[in-house]
Design an enzyme around this catalytic site. Structure first.
Site: not given
Ligand SMILES: Cc1cc2nc3c(=O)[nH]c(=O)nc-3n(C[C@H](O)[C@H](O)[C@H](O)COP(=O)(O)OP(=O)(O)OC[C@H]3O[C@@H](n4cnc5c(N)ncnc54)[C@H](O)[C@@H]3O)c2cc1C
Length: 394
Positions: A76, A205, A296, A300, A388
């Site tokens: 996009h 939006y 969200p 980001k 963005y």
């Molecule tokens: C419902 C929802 C909707 C979202 N929508 C958006 C969106 O539209 N746009 C956007 O930019 N962001 C969105 N986000 C945020 C985005 O998904 C996160 O910022 C992103 O996943 C961050 O990645 P990460 O790897 O840091 O953490 P995570 O993706 O949370 O990964 C962490 C991993 O660690 C694992 N873990 C947790 N505790 C333990 C433990 N004790 N031992 C071992 N493993 C563990 C978890 O199972 C997971 O697999 C959303 C989040 C949620 C919850």
């Protein structure tokens, strides 16, 4: 006695941060083990983010995990801001010198990364129980976990805490080391995934008297739509019919129609801004949601997680090739500089587009003036577009 294993970098969490880090390290010849408490199936089906910045797309492509994203992702070059029933396009391509975003779901990114790790012989331990981290302030920190009833430990040079906001790494840092900055918002998002072709090619939006709404998509057949709601909204109070009715009202615009379809999934997400400083303690480095959360609205969260581990992978590679910790020492400050700019943008988009329970008519007029300004001033539109599509990575 636990079964013991040695690796260079132990990574807690197989989300975007953990898997991108593991693969970047592999490409530099650095060994890592990823410990994840959920199953692979669970993480590959969990619907979360979907907007990838140009820098994230470029990095995933450089890593060799971008083939399916290139084929199936939707590129996009703009978004629409809709208020007073009228749409205003922010043209990213024109305002940023050709940059855009790619719509490709987070769980699809995870499938690609898991496949890339498996093909490279990478080790990800899924369904690990009672994961804990130890000896963080020594040269050999440890990760302990249980699996199939047996106790295991991974002895590492460094640990990357990529285990999200509710993980165990950040809380394992002794009290007093980390300062937490936080803001909770007095609203949440009710999100649906619908079997309906997106009613617009680009994201919309919407600012509306009844609250914010967002039209987004995951593929040419699947729409992702959100409504501003109370943070503790009971999803059971929202029949499919009520959700579509509310979306129809908030998104309505003359000459435009919202296509409805079967709702495949629905849920309510709370919204907060959170930053932990510093993002390091001893040989534990926090990355992604374990160190910061953004609302969200600016799309980001995933992008910020990828940006952190890019910096961390470079610093670790520098350490293993030169023996110098200088880039590791700079990790937290370098990431936080960008994290705070992204926090500012996510807060700003959220504040401009949502109705606040304690607002007065002045606040509402100010929000409308802000939207009018952003959509009529090239300088303001350019600032939105630049943020963005993603600020420079380093
Ligand atoms: C419902 C929802 C909707 C979202 N929508 C958006 C969106 O539209 N746009 C956007 O930019 N962001 C969105 N986000 C945020 C985005 O998904 C996160 O910022 C992103 O996943 C961050 O990645 P990460 O790897 O840091 O953490 P995570 O993706 O949370 O990964 C962490 C991993 O660690 C694992 N873990 C947790 N505790 C333990 C433990 N004790 N031992 C071992 N493993 C563990 C978890 O199972 C997971 O697999 C959303 C989040 C949620 C919850």
């Amino acid at each position: 006695m636990p079964i013991s294993q040695r690796t260079q970098v132990g990574i807690v969490g197989a989300g975007p941060a953990g898997l991108v880090l593991s693969h970047l390290l592999h490409l530099q010849g650095i060994d890592s083990v990823v410990i994840e408490n959920r199953s692979r199936e669970y993480s590959e089906q969990r619907v979360r983010a979907g907007v990838l910045e140009q820098g994230t797309v470029d990095l995933l492509t450089e890593m060799g995990g971008g083939e399916r994203m290139k084929k199936e992702g939707l590129v996009h070059y703009g978004i629409e801001l809709r208020f007073g029933g009228k749409g205003h396009r922010i043209d990213f391509q024109e305002l940023t010198g050709g940059k855009g975003i790619t719509i490709y779901a987070q769980h699809e990114v995870l499938k690609d990364l898991n496949n890339a790790r498996s093909a490279a012989g990478g080790q990800t331990i899924f369904e690990a129980e009672n994961v804990s981290v130890h000896n963080l302030n020594t040269s050999h920190p440890k990760i302990r976990y249980e699996k199939d009833g047996g106790a295991h430990e991974v002895i590492c040079d460094f640990i990357a805490g990529c285990d999200g906001f509710h993980g165990i790494c950040r809380p394992s840092i002794p009290p007093g080391v980390i300062v937490e900055y936080e803001r909770e918002y007095p609203f949440g998002w009710l999100g649906i995934l619908a079997q309906a072709p997106p009613s617009s090619e680009e994201l919309i939006y919407t600012y509306h008297d009844r609250g914010f709404a967002l039209l987004s998509m995951r593929s040419p057949q699947i729409s992702r739509l959100y409504l501003q709601c109370a943070p503790d909204e009971n999803i059971d109070d929202w029949s499919d019919e009520r959700i579509w009715q509310e979306l129809q009202i908030r998104l309505s615009s003359p000459g435009w129609a919202l296509t409805e379809g079967a709702i495949l999934q629905k849920g309510v997400t709370g919204m907060r801004s959170f930053v932990a400083e510093p993002m390091q303690y001893g040989r534990l480095f926090l990355a992604g949601d374990s160190a910061h959360i953004v609302p969200p609205t600016g799309a980001k969260g995933l992008n910020l997680a990828v940006a952190d581990v890019r910096v961390l992978a470079r610093a670790l590679a520098h350490f293993y090739s030169t023996g110098s910790q200088s880039l590791l020492d700079e990790y937290s400050a370098k990431c936080l500089r960008r994290v705070w700019k992204v926090q500012r943008f996510s807060w700003w988009m959220t504040s401009m587009l949502h109705r606040f329970p304690d607002e007065n008519p002045f606040d509402q007029r100010r929000q409308l003036a802000e939207l009018d300004y952003v959509t009529s001033s090239r300088a303001a539109a350019k600032s939105l577009a630049e943020n963005y599509v993603g600020l420079p990575l380093e």
